[in-house]
Design an enzyme around this catalytic site. Structure first.
Site, PDB file in Angstrom:
ATOM      1  CG  HIS A  76      -1.969  -1.081   1.366  1.00 52.84           C
ATOM      2  ND1 HIS A  76      -1.816  -2.000   2.493  1.00 52.84           N
ATOM      3  CD2 HIS A  76      -3.197  -1.147   0.566  1.00 52.84           C
ATOM      4  CE1 HIS A  76      -2.884  -2.934   2.154  1.00 52.84           C
ATOM      5  NE2 HIS A  76      -3.508  -2.440   1.161  1.00 52.84           N
ATOM      6  CD  GLN A 122      -9.769  -4.668  -6.024  1.00 52.27           C
ATOM      7  OE1 GLN A 122     -10.495  -4.928  -5.353  1.00 52.27           O
ATOM      8  NE2 GLN A 122      -8.562  -3.771  -5.849  1.00 52.27           N
TER       9      GLN A 122
HETATM   10  O1  PAF Z   1      -8.056  -3.861  -2.924  1.00 47.98           O
HETATM   11  C1  PAF Z   1      -8.934  -3.432  -1.811  1.00 47.98           C
HETATM   12  O2  PAF Z   1      -8.284  -3.119  -0.820  1.00 47.98           O
HETATM   13  C2  PAF Z   1     -10.404  -3.000  -1.955  1.00 47.98           C
HETATM   14  O3  PAF Z   1     -11.026  -4.083  -2.717  1.00 47.98           O
HETATM   15  C3  PAF Z   1     -10.759  -1.831  -2.370  1.00 47.98           C
HETATM   16  C4  PAF Z   1     -10.439  -1.510  -3.835  1.00 47.98           C
HETATM   17  C5  PAF Z   1      -9.919  -0.743  -1.465  1.00 47.98           C
HETATM   18  C6  PAF Z   1     -12.299  -1.637  -2.083  1.00 47.98           C
HETATM   19  O4  PAF Z   1     -12.831  -1.831  -1.034  1.00 47.98           O
END
Ligand code: PAF
Length: 281
Positions: free
Chosen positions: A37, A153
């Site tokens: 992150h 995603q």
């Molecule tokens: O990847 C993630 O952490 C989640 O799927 C997100 C994009 C924050 C949506 O809740």
């Protein structure tokens, strides 16, 4: 550090920044932040005037209640980490603020949300798309940063941006790995010591698959990964698929010219890990 809890304040913050012609970079997360992150945030800090990170464990994207309950929540530590990499605005709403009304919307992403994660986690991507669309509406970013570890995603979010005609830039960032190759994930802390020792096998199998793909038939690559994972007593393979990187259509016998990605999901006890690798760029 400014922690914004309401939609009204979040939008006011972003509108003010936009009025001053400041670019807003956005990193959506569910907290329990790790280096993966932080790399997204660092990139966003380098490319924008203002960076907002959201921390919201989105209940509607969990198809397993136990997973939702056990999802790590470490807000104080997360805030410290964010400020250490130059992000000083966090949107951390509670569930009622994000979902004042019951959710009824359903997206149809065609093939993209039917295969792999979509097949095994029913409703997951609808939940992701709904929350991401709301977050975009509240944070009003110019650019949003997503890790490639969640490859499917990323494909869904690109499609969401197209479907909803959103005027923002989706930035895909490389997967960050531990020294032994395990892809960083908030779920890794839930592995037992023994499982943690075995977990790097997933990436080793993917790397070997990318070597084999150059010379061997697709089915042989599939069999190799399935056997490697299933022979490990700590692991159970949920899927391993080789697909076109944009459409996520599975590759048959013939290997295409377009980019190809291999995606995997593995259960280790109660923890489910995903990873992927490009077999052809
Ligand atoms: O990847 C993630 O952490 C989640 O799927 C997100 C994009 C924050 C949506 O809740």
């Amino acid at each position: 550090m400014e922690v914004i809890k309401t939609v009204e304040r979040m939008q006011a913050f972003s509108l003010k920044n936009r009025a001053q012609d400041k670019s807003i970079g956005f990193v959506p997360t569910m907290g329990a932040l790790h280096q993966g992150h932080l790399e997204l945030v660092k990139q966003a800090v380098g490319e924008n005037d203002t960076v907002v990170c959201s921390i919201f464990v989105n209940p509607i994207q969990f198809n397993n209640l136990n997973d939702l309950k056990k999802y790590p929540r470490t807000l104080d530590k997360d805030l410290q980490l964010l400020s250490s990499v130059g992000c000083n605005t966090v949107f951390a709403p509670d569930v009622d603020e994000m979902y004042p009304e019951p959710v009824t919307k359903t997206y149809d992403f065609g093939m993209l949300d039917k295969v792999m994660e979509g097949r095994y986690r029913s409703g997951h991507f609808n939940g992701v798309a709904i929350v991401v669309k709301k977050l975009f509406d509240f944070v009003l970013p110019h650019s949003a940063y997503f890790g490639q570890k969640d490859f499917q995603q990323l494909a869904i979010i690109r499609e969401l941006v197209k479907m909803e005609n959103l005027d923002l830039n989706i930035v895909a960032c490389p997967t960050i790995r531990e020294a032994d190759g395990l892809a960083m994930s908030s779920r890794n802390v839930r592995l037992t010591e023994e499982q943690r020792q075995h977990a790097p096998l997933i990436y080793r199998a993917l790397k070997k698959a990318s070597e084999l793909y150059k010379t061997k038939p697709v089915q042989e690559v599939r069999d190799f990964v399935a056997d490697t994972i299933n022979q490990n007593p700590q692991m159970r393979l949920e899927y391993f698929e080789i697909c076109h990187s944009r459409s996520l259509q599975f590759i048959g016998k013939s290997k295409p010219e377009e980019p190809v990605v291999a995606c995997i999901a593995v259960h280790m006890g109660e923890v489910r890990l995903i990873d992927n690798i490009f077999l052809k760029l």
